[in-house]
Write an enzyme that holds these catalytic residues in place. Structure first.
Site, PDB file in Angstrom:
ATOM      1  CB  SER A  11      -0.898   0.006   1.242  1.00 24.45           C
ATOM      2  OG  SER A  11      -1.546   1.260   1.418  1.00 24.45           O
ATOM      3  CE1 TYR A  60      -3.604  -1.703   5.620  1.00 22.74           C
ATOM      4  CE2 TYR A  60      -3.498   0.559   4.809  1.00 22.74           C
ATOM      5  CZ  TYR A  60      -3.640  -0.800   4.576  1.00 22.74           C
ATOM      6  OH  TYR A  60      -3.817  -1.255   3.284  1.00 22.74           O
TER       7      TYR A  60
END
Length: 258
Positions: free
Chosen positions: A143, A156
């Site tokens: 990501s 995250y």
């Protein structure tokens, strides 16, 4: 440049987190590219339905219920193969958006176990099979969160940074062996479940993530990128490919229409 069909030894593609979103879209596109896709996820009903859909369309697909955080189950799964051509490490996800001061350690732990240790488990288990194919590819779906942080995203971001480092280090360690290591890092992707899962099913919070963004990435956009990287000639390694929607300049700079 036209791409050649995968060789018999390298035509099996294992996709984790294939029950929805990017994983399911990648399975469809790799199947269309000539791979025999092995769909893995915890939700057996979803991957079985996808396998049936692909089989009806004339592709080769099989479903295998698997939790990548369960190392015993992963090792057992790996015994089913002599060779594997492609491993797409897609299982992961985000939980919560609390600041560091009040973040839930259980959510941080769960994100690390799925995104990082899950990727480690299945990659370790299948790496000998990938090498045995003579033309293996490990794909890590990370990501843009792995490269820059944002408020409320530390847990995250930490997990995705760990996944990025895993891919980068593996590439160094296995250079000279017939396995490529590809990292695809998507930015804002709108799927049916990512934001809902992050916000524990809160539809309002999930909708705000994409509010005013005319065209965030779709799961198909990311799957197309993964399939392109996988199907490059064997000597071509796409080390890192960052893909964002045009409306997103960074994790904290997004154009939103009024």
């Amino acid at each position: 440049m036209a791409t050649a069909a995968p060789s018999a030894a390298s035509r099996i593609a294992v996709i984790t987190g294939a029950s929805s979103g990017i994983g399911a879209a990648t399975a469809r596109q790799l199947a269309a590219a000539g791979y025999r896709v092995v769909l893995t996820a915890r939700r057996k009903d979803r991957i079985e339905a996808l396998a049936e859909e692909l089989t009806r369309a004339g592709h080769s697909a099989v479903a295998y219920q698997l939790d990548v955080t369960d190392r015993t189950a992963v090792d057992e799964f790996a015994t089913a193969f002599e060779t594997v051509g492609v491993l797409v490490n897609n299982a992961g996800g985000a939980l919560g958006a609390d600041p560091v001061a009040t973040g839930d350690p259980a959510q941080w732990r769960a994100m690390y176990e799925t995104n990082v240790l899950g990727t480690l488990n299945i990659t370790q288990a299948l790496l000998p099979k990938l090498e045995a194919s003579g033309d293996g590819v490990v794909v890590v779906v990370s990501s843009t969160a792995g490269f820059s942080t944002y408020e409320g995203g530390a847990g995250y971001v930490a997990a995705k940074h760990g996944e990025h480092v895993l891919a980068e280090t593996l590439r160094l360690e296995i250079v000279g062996r017939p396995v490529r290591v590809v990292e695809v890092a998507p930015g804002m992707v709108k799927t049916e479940e990512f934001a809902l899962t992050r916000f524990a099913g809160d539809q309002e919070k999930a909708a705000k993530v994409y509010a005013g963004v005319a065209e965030p990435l779709s799961a198909d956009d990311v799957a197309d990128t993964i399939t392109w990287a996988v199907t490059r000639p064997s000597h071509v390694n796409i080390d890192l490919l960052v893909v964002r929607p045009r409306a997103q300049a960074s994790n904290s700079k997004v154009h939103r229409e009024q």
